[in-house]
Design an enzyme around this catalytic site. Structure first.
Site, PDB file in Angstrom:
ATOM      1  N   CYS A 106     -47.317  64.146 -54.876  1.00 49.98           N
ATOM      2  CA  CYS A 106     -46.420  63.280 -54.094  1.00 49.98           C
ATOM      3  C   CYS A 106     -46.290  61.898 -54.730  1.00 49.98           C
ATOM      4  O   CYS A 106     -45.658  61.754 -55.763  1.00 49.98           O
ATOM      5  CB  CYS A 106     -46.895  63.235 -52.638  1.00 49.98           C
ATOM      6  SG  CYS A 106     -45.580  62.748 -51.492  1.00 49.98           S
ATOM      7  N   HIS A 141     -46.937  69.038 -51.241  1.00 54.27           N
ATOM      8  CA  HIS A 141     -48.331  68.959 -50.801  1.00 54.27           C
ATOM      9  C   HIS A 141     -49.008  70.333 -50.881  1.00 54.27           C
ATOM     10  O   HIS A 141     -48.910  71.135 -49.948  1.00 54.27           O
ATOM     11  CB  HIS A 141     -48.404  68.431 -49.359  1.00 54.27           C
ATOM     12  CG  HIS A 141     -48.074  66.983 -49.248  1.00 54.27           C
ATOM     13  ND1 HIS A 141     -49.035  66.018 -49.055  1.00 54.27           N
ATOM     14  CD2 HIS A 141     -46.894  66.330 -49.312  1.00 54.27           C
ATOM     15  CE1 HIS A 141     -48.453  64.826 -49.006  1.00 54.27           C
ATOM     16  NE2 HIS A 141     -47.158  65.000 -49.163  1.00 54.27           N
ATOM     17  N   GLU A 173     -52.065  71.080 -50.604  1.00 58.56           N
ATOM     18  CA  GLU A 173     -53.202  71.250 -49.688  1.00 58.56           C
ATOM     19  C   GLU A 173     -52.760  71.757 -48.325  1.00 58.56           C
ATOM     20  O   GLU A 173     -53.574  72.237 -47.527  1.00 58.56           O
ATOM     21  CB  GLU A 173     -53.962  69.922 -49.519  1.00 58.56           C
ATOM     22  CG  GLU A 173     -53.374  68.936 -48.544  1.00 58.56           C
ATOM     23  CD  GLU A 173     -52.057  68.325 -49.012  1.00 58.56           C
ATOM     24  OE1 GLU A 173     -51.292  67.818 -48.168  1.00 58.56           O
ATOM     25  OE2 GLU A 173     -51.788  68.343 -50.231  1.00 58.56           O
TER      26      GLU A 173
END
Length: 384
Positions: free
Chosen positions: A264, A354, A356
């Site tokens: 990001c 993202h 995760e």
């Protein structure tokens, strides 16, 4: 932001955009006033993770899903120690949460943390307005903060723009801390906190990585004091054009050819370090259903996004940089926005989304394995 917490459910509220459009509804969460950039998020679920994501600092988030709050609020899913959004906009808040992990309602948590919100408005019309005209400054007003519309528009227009805003130091940790490896320790990573989400170091720890999370103001000396096998640059809020300090730090890491991974904001920092520009998107990418193609494999991933800025790099050619050849590794299939970069002559890569987050739910988890493989390859090369 000024807030009160009494009688919110029946209190009139108004959302005011900088172009003068207003939406009237009821207070949701705390009563008072708040300002920020109005943006919309397309996730059907995951509002707790969204609200506690530091990348949403100074943004008023509009939930496009019509009903929000069904699963309440638990004590496990926070991505940080607090709610970071400056305001929350929903159409139909759930009256009674229902989930075995729920500890309280979303309304109660917003109220407890002083987050001013609004409910009962046409969020579809608001989302269409923002898609057509772009994300813009906004304010939510309720209770004693209500005033004639012209006055409220003036107060919104007096707020700073997101473009040019330097916010990453506001949300980053002030003190370094360590997330230990799960099981056998295999690697050490220095993670630069520009607004890091709690799940990110956890994903690395699950792969045997001891993560030293460092403040956004960390120097190269701070980074190499932990003797890292790799360096990670996190997500974060604001305009990457203001992040000269992180760009200088990443440049130092690239000069030493230490394995590097960014997500990001970290992707935008890598773009700047390689000599590319950045720019503000009209309304950004926010949600958990964005299709991205990994151009190195051809695979299409369903991914989670939260970014209003992007890297300006050529999609269909290899670029020469001061750190060797670079290419766009990932691209958004909705609008061809750059979603990843990689160097071809040294171990460094990044993605804009993202990995995760459980959007696919695990479509992008391989990126942490890719980082681990880079560190392993460099270590083996040093031993040879």
């Amino acid at each position: 932001m000024t807030t009160s917490t009494r009688g919110a459910a029946k209190t009139p509220a108004v959302l005011v955009l900088e172009d003068g459009r207003t939406f009237r509804g009821r207070a949701y969460g705390a009563v008072g006033e708040t300002f920020g950039e109005a943006v919309f998020s397309t996730g059907m679920t995951g509002y707790q993770e969204t609200l506690t994501d530091p990348s949403y600092d100074r943004q008023i988030v509009v939930a496009t899903a019509p009903q929000i709050g069904n699963t309440g609020w638990n004590d496990e899913d926070d991505e940080s120690g607090r709610i970071w959004v400056s305001g929350y906009v929903v159409r139909d808040p759930a009256r009674v949460p229902s989930n075995w992990r729920s500890r309280r309602s979303l309304d109660d948590e917003l109220t407890a943390q002083g987050v001013v919100g609004i409910s009962g408005i046409d969020t579809r019309a608001l989302t269409r307005h923002l898609r057509e005209r772009g994300s813009m400054r906004a304010g939510i007003f309720s209770g004693e903060a209500l005033a004639p519309d012209a006055e409220l528009v003036r107060r919104v227009q007096a707020q700073p723009h997101m473009k040019g805003a330097s916010l990453y130091e506001e949300v980053a940790t002030k003190e370094a801390y360590v997330v230990p490896a799960v099981g056998e320790k295999k690697f050490t990573v220095a993670a630069i906190d520009l607004g890091i989400k709690g799940m990110t170091p956890q994903r690395m720890a699950e792969r045997g990585i001891e993560v030293h999370v460092l403040p956004a103001t960390a120097t190269a000396e701070d980074v190499y004091a932990v003797e890292p096998d790799g360096v990670f640059f996190s997500n974060g809020p604001g305009d990457p054009a203001t992040a000269d300090g992180p760009v200088a730090l990443m440049t130092a890491v690239l000069e030493r050819k230490t394995p590097l991974f960014g997500i990001c904001f970290g992707n935008q920092i890598l773009g700047r370090a390689l000599g590319f520009g950045t720019y503000k998107l009209k309304y950004g990418h926010r949600g958990i259903n964005q299709p991205v193609q990994d151009r190195t494999t051809g695979k299409v991933e369903v991914t989670a996004h939260n970014h209003g800025f992007a890297v300006d790099a050529p999609l269909d050619q290899i670029s020469d940089t001061k750190f060797g050849r670079a290419e766009v590794s990932h691209v958004c299939l909705n609008d061809d926005v750059v979603e990843g970069l990689q160097l071809l002559d040294q171990p460094a890569f990044s993605v804009q989304y993202h990995p995760e987050a459980a959007a696919g739910p695990h479509d992008a988890a391989y990126l942490f394995d890719r980082f681990t493989s880079l560190m392993s390859t460099v270590r083996e090369g040093q031993r040879a």
